[in-house]
Design a protein around this motif. Structure first.
Motif: not given
Length: 78
Positions: A56-62, A64-65, A69
């Motif tokens: 799921k793209r949303e899980d991937f974004k979570k 990466l967040a 940085n």
């Protein structure tokens, strides 16, 4: 163990014979290993494709967040 009759062009047979001799294995062992490697690669590809379909793209974004940085460490650019 099964027996398989296989017809190969002479040039391929010569290469197989040379490689088997260089590797210190029989032609049968070389071919068996080569086929096993190919099967493993294809099965791995199928497995990864199946896993990717479940992603799921949303899980991937979570995930990466959560990555800090910051500047790369020395050697990270190699």
């Amino acid at each position: 163990m099964s027996t398989l009759s296989l017809r190969l062009p002479g040039s391929i047979h010569r290469h197989i014979r040379e490689i088997a001799k260089k590797e210190g294995v029989s032609i049968n062992q070389l071919i068996s290993s080569a086929v096993a490697e190919k099967i493993s690669a294809l099965m791995t590809e199928d497995y990864l494709k199946g896993r990717a379909k479940k992603a799921k793209r949303e899980d991937f974004k979570k995930i990466l967040a959560k990555v800090p940085n910051r500047k790369p460490l020395l050697g990270d650019d190699l």
